[in-house]
Write a protein that holds these residues in place. Structure first.
Motif, PDB file in Angstrom:
ATOM      1  N   THR A   3     -34.963 -15.272  13.736  1.00  0.00           N
ATOM      2  CA  THR A   3     -34.658 -15.746  15.081  1.00  0.00           C
ATOM      3  C   THR A   3     -33.938 -17.082  14.971  1.00  0.00           C
ATOM      4  O   THR A   3     -34.449 -18.015  14.340  1.00  0.00           O
ATOM      5  N   ILE A   4     -32.754 -17.154  15.551  1.00  0.00           N
ATOM      6  CA  ILE A   4     -31.978 -18.389  15.583  1.00  0.00           C
ATOM      7  C   ILE A   4     -31.876 -18.818  17.039  1.00  0.00           C
ATOM      8  O   ILE A   4     -31.444 -18.046  17.898  1.00  0.00           O
ATOM      9  N   GLU A   5     -32.305 -20.051  17.314  1.00  0.00           N
ATOM     10  CA  GLU A   5     -32.362 -20.536  18.685  1.00  0.00           C
ATOM     11  C   GLU A   5     -31.517 -21.792  18.851  1.00  0.00           C
ATOM     12  O   GLU A   5     -31.771 -22.812  18.194  1.00  0.00           O
ATOM     13  N   ASN A   6     -30.488 -21.720  19.688  1.00  0.00           N
ATOM     14  CA  ASN A   6     -29.676 -22.881  20.063  1.00  0.00           C
ATOM     15  C   ASN A   6     -29.191 -23.674  18.847  1.00  0.00           C
ATOM     16  O   ASN A   6     -29.246 -24.903  18.821  1.00  0.00           O
ATOM     17  N   LEU A   7     -28.688 -22.956  17.865  1.00  0.00           N
ATOM     18  CA  LEU A   7     -28.275 -23.585  16.609  1.00  0.00           C
ATOM     19  C   LEU A   7     -26.902 -24.242  16.746  1.00  0.00           C
ATOM     20  O   LEU A   7     -25.935 -23.621  17.184  1.00  0.00           O
ATOM     21  N   SER A   8     -26.826 -25.502  16.338  1.00  0.00           N
ATOM     22  CA  SER A   8     -25.559 -26.230  16.298  1.00  0.00           C
ATOM     23  C   SER A   8     -25.350 -26.772  14.889  1.00  0.00           C
ATOM     24  O   SER A   8     -26.287 -27.263  14.250  1.00  0.00           O
ATOM     25  N   VAL A   9     -24.116 -26.640  14.403  1.00  0.00           N
ATOM     26  CA  VAL A   9     -23.734 -27.142  13.085  1.00  0.00           C
ATOM     27  C   VAL A   9     -22.449 -27.939  13.249  1.00  0.00           C
ATOM     28  O   VAL A   9     -21.505 -27.471  13.900  1.00  0.00           O
ATOM     29  N   ARG A  10     -22.406 -29.122  12.658  1.00  0.00           N
ATOM     30  CA  ARG A  10     -21.214 -29.965  12.750  1.00  0.00           C
ATOM     31  C   ARG A  10     -20.788 -30.418  11.363  1.00  0.00           C
ATOM     32  O   ARG A  10     -21.620 -30.690  10.498  1.00  0.00           O
ATOM     33  N   TYR A  11     -19.476 -30.495  11.174  1.00  0.00           N
ATOM     34  CA  TYR A  11     -18.894 -31.068   9.971  1.00  0.00           C
ATOM     35  C   TYR A  11     -18.129 -32.317  10.405  1.00  0.00           C
ATOM     36  O   TYR A  11     -17.018 -32.224  10.915  1.00  0.00           O
ATOM     37  N   GLY A  12     -18.751 -33.481  10.225  1.00  0.00           N
ATOM     38  CA  GLY A  12     -18.139 -34.690  10.747  1.00  0.00           C
ATOM     39  C   GLY A  12     -18.085 -34.605  12.263  1.00  0.00           C
ATOM     40  O   GLY A  12     -19.088 -34.366  12.935  1.00  0.00           O
ATOM     41  N   GLY A  13     -16.890 -34.755  12.823  1.00  0.00           N
ATOM     42  CA  GLY A  13     -16.749 -34.656  14.266  1.00  0.00           C
ATOM     43  C   GLY A  13     -16.413 -33.266  14.754  1.00  0.00           C
ATOM     44  O   GLY A  13     -16.187 -33.062  15.956  1.00  0.00           O
ATOM     45  N   ILE A  14     -16.368 -32.295  13.844  1.00  0.00           N
ATOM     46  CA  ILE A  14     -16.003 -30.929  14.203  1.00  0.00           C
ATOM     47  C   ILE A  14     -17.263 -30.093  14.414  1.00  0.00           C
ATOM     48  O   ILE A  14     -18.137 -30.030  13.544  1.00  0.00           O
ATOM     49  N   GLU A  15     -17.345 -29.441  15.561  1.00  0.00           N
ATOM     50  CA  GLU A  15     -18.499 -28.596  15.858  1.00  0.00           C
ATOM     51  C   GLU A  15     -18.192 -27.160  15.457  1.00  0.00           C
ATOM     52  O   GLU A  15     -17.348 -26.497  16.052  1.00  0.00           O
ATOM     53  N   ALA A  16     -18.889 -26.678  14.417  1.00  0.00           N
ATOM     54  CA  ALA A  16     -18.668 -25.321  13.927  1.00  0.00           C
ATOM     55  C   ALA A  16     -19.475 -24.296  14.701  1.00  0.00           C
ATOM     56  O   ALA A  16     -19.026 -23.161  14.894  1.00  0.00           O
ATOM     57  N   LEU A  17     -20.671 -24.665  15.146  1.00  0.00           N
ATOM     58  CA  LEU A  17     -21.522 -23.796  15.951  1.00  0.00           C
ATOM     59  C   LEU A  17     -22.075 -24.597  17.116  1.00  0.00           C
ATOM     60  O   LEU A  17     -22.515 -25.743  16.939  1.00  0.00           O
ATOM     61  N   ASN A  18     -22.082 -23.985  18.293  1.00  0.00           N
ATOM     62  CA  ASN A  18     -22.551 -24.671  19.492  1.00  0.00           C
ATOM     63  C   ASN A  18     -23.636 -23.844  20.175  1.00  0.00           C
ATOM     64  O   ASN A  18     -23.354 -22.865  20.873  1.00  0.00           O
ATOM     65  N   LYS A  19     -24.886 -24.210  19.911  1.00  0.00           N
ATOM     66  CA  LYS A  19     -26.049 -23.608  20.575  1.00  0.00           C
ATOM     67  C   LYS A  19     -26.033 -22.077  20.476  1.00  0.00           C
ATOM     68  O   LYS A  19     -26.141 -21.357  21.472  1.00  0.00           O
ATOM     69  N   VAL A  20     -25.930 -21.597  19.260  1.00  0.00           N
ATOM     70  CA  VAL A  20     -25.906 -20.153  19.001  1.00  0.00           C
ATOM     71  C   VAL A  20     -27.337 -19.620  18.888  1.00  0.00           C
ATOM     72  O   VAL A  20     -28.173 -20.203  18.191  1.00  0.00           O
ATOM     73  N   SER A  21     -27.584 -18.504  19.545  1.00  0.00           N
ATOM     74  CA  SER A  21     -28.889 -17.842  19.461  1.00  0.00           C
ATOM     75  C   SER A  21     -28.676 -16.371  19.128  1.00  0.00           C
ATOM     76  O   SER A  21     -27.924 -15.679  19.821  1.00  0.00           O
ATOM     77  N   ILE A  22     -29.323 -15.907  18.064  1.00  0.00           N
ATOM     78  CA  ILE A  22     -29.282 -14.490  17.709  1.00  0.00           C
ATOM     79  C   ILE A  22     -30.647 -14.077  17.177  1.00  0.00           C
ATOM     80  O   ILE A  22     -31.469 -14.920  16.801  1.00  0.00           O
ATOM     81  N   SER A  42     -20.554 -20.441   8.773  1.00  0.00           N
ATOM     82  CA  SER A  42     -21.401 -21.605   9.055  1.00  0.00           C
ATOM     83  C   SER A  42     -22.808 -21.163   9.417  1.00  0.00           C
ATOM     84  O   SER A  42     -23.800 -21.775   8.999  1.00  0.00           O
ATOM     85  N   LEU A  43     -22.917 -20.077  10.182  1.00  0.00           N
ATOM     86  CA  LEU A  43     -24.238 -19.578  10.540  1.00  0.00           C
ATOM     87  C   LEU A  43     -24.975 -19.059   9.312  1.00  0.00           C
ATOM     88  O   LEU A  43     -26.154 -19.385   9.095  1.00  0.00           O
ATOM     89  N   ILE A  44     -24.281 -18.275   8.494  1.00  0.00           N
ATOM     90  CA  ILE A  44     -24.909 -17.756   7.270  1.00  0.00           C
ATOM     91  C   ILE A  44     -25.357 -18.898   6.365  1.00  0.00           C
ATOM     92  O   ILE A  44     -26.466 -18.903   5.830  1.00  0.00           O
ATOM     93  N   ASN A  45     -24.476 -19.891   6.194  1.00  0.00           N
ATOM     94  CA  ASN A  45     -24.802 -21.021   5.322  1.00  0.00           C
ATOM     95  C   ASN A  45     -25.974 -21.832   5.852  1.00  0.00           C
ATOM     96  O   ASN A  45     -26.758 -22.402   5.078  1.00  0.00           O
ATOM     97  N   ALA A  46     -26.107 -21.903   7.171  1.00  0.00           N
ATOM     98  CA  ALA A  46     -27.252 -22.601   7.751  1.00  0.00           C
ATOM     99  C   ALA A  46     -28.551 -21.850   7.472  1.00  0.00           C
ATOM    100  O   ALA A  46     -29.588 -22.461   7.188  1.00  0.00           O
ATOM    101  N   VAL A  47     -28.505 -20.525   7.538  1.00  0.00           N
ATOM    102  CA  VAL A  47     -29.702 -19.732   7.246  1.00  0.00           C
ATOM    103  C   VAL A  47     -30.108 -19.899   5.786  1.00  0.00           C
ATOM    104  O   VAL A  47     -31.295 -20.056   5.471  1.00  0.00           O
ATOM    105  N   ILE A  58     -34.221 -22.263  13.121  1.00  0.00           N
ATOM    106  CA  ILE A  58     -34.071 -21.015  12.373  1.00  0.00           C
ATOM    107  C   ILE A  58     -35.468 -20.607  11.928  1.00  0.00           C
ATOM    108  O   ILE A  58     -36.117 -21.334  11.161  1.00  0.00           O
ATOM    109  N   VAL A  59     -35.930 -19.476  12.418  1.00  0.00           N
ATOM    110  CA  VAL A  59     -37.277 -19.000  12.089  1.00  0.00           C
ATOM    111  C   VAL A  59     -37.145 -17.683  11.346  1.00  0.00           C
ATOM    112  O   VAL A  59     -36.534 -16.727  11.848  1.00  0.00           O
ATOM    113  N   PHE A  60     -37.724 -17.625  10.140  1.00  0.00           N
ATOM    114  CA  PHE A  60     -37.681 -16.408   9.326  1.00  0.00           C
ATOM    115  C   PHE A  60     -39.085 -15.918   9.069  1.00  0.00           C
ATOM    116  O   PHE A  60     -39.917 -16.636   8.505  1.00  0.00           O
TER     117      PHE A  60
END
Length: 230
Positions: A3-22, A42-47, A58-60
């Protein structure tokens, strides 16, 4: 299972993911489809734990993965086949597969290798061949085999069809089906929606770091196929 809830990932000032939930339920195969730069990797790498998260959870298998290292995530039962295969080019096919079993008792590693070689005969036929002498499709088989060498309960496949000829897309698809028959839960990212949709139960369409649509294959097919050409 995941379960992924409201996931955000940033690289410096660049937002790669914005509140993604799956969500990926046990026994499912789920596709994350989108064009290059959409945020899939980015999502895979975060997991996996390769990139830090800016916010979200991220809940596994009931465990919040915050603060959990990459090796610890693997020990929880998460397997990972990266984009671009990334095999160890100077190692043999068997050495590549066994490299994923570091820390595992040798008897168990060998038992796993026997099952993998029975399932994917190419690995036995090319066992002693250096990985850099294989075609791209053959290297992808090796990469997937390495990812499942510990028999994980959850498998992440990042762009498994990237750069492959149609014949190898067919072989990789059959390899994925064999893992599904074994009961492996799968989250796959792919830009090539057409072959990937034949392998999954549900899909999410991601664009610009956000989930734009989600649903069963029938519900999302037209949108996913359109995304393939963007």
């Amino acid at each position: 299972m995941l379960t992924i809830e409201n996931l955000s990932v940033r690289y410096g000032g660049i937002e790669a993911l914005n509140k993604v939930s799956i969500e990926v339920r046990k026994g499912e195969s789920v596709l994350l489809v989108g064009s290059n730069g959409a945020g899939k990797s980015s999502l895979i790498n975060a997991v996996v734990g390769l990139v830090p998260t800016a916010s979200g959870r991220i809940v596994f298998d009931g465990k919040d993965l915050a603060g959990t290292s990459c090796p610890a995530r693997a020990r929880l039962g998460i397997g990972y086949s990266p984009e671009g295969r990334r095999v160890f080019r100077s190692l043999t096919v068997t050495e590549n597969v066994l490299s994923g079993t570091l820390g595992m008792p040798m008897a168990q590693a060998k038992a796993n290798l026997d099952w993998i070689q029975d399932t994917f005969p190419l690995l036995r036929e090319r066992a002693n061949q250096p990985a850099n002498q294989l075609s791209g499709g053959q290297q992808q088989i090796v990469a997937i085999a390495r990812a499942i060498s510990t028999m994980p309960k959850f498998l992440l496949l990042d762009e498994p069809f990237l750069g492959l000829a149609p014949v190898w897309i067919g072989h990789i698809s059959e390899a994925i089906r064999e893992l599904q028959r074994r009961g492996t839960t799968i989250l796959m990212t792919e830009q090539m929606a057409r072959p990937a949709l034949k392998l999954v139960d549900r899909a999410y369409v991601i664009r610009g770091g956000e989930v734009r649509r989600s649903g069963t294959v029938d519900e999302i097919r037209d949108v996913a196929l359109a995304e393939e050409y963007l």
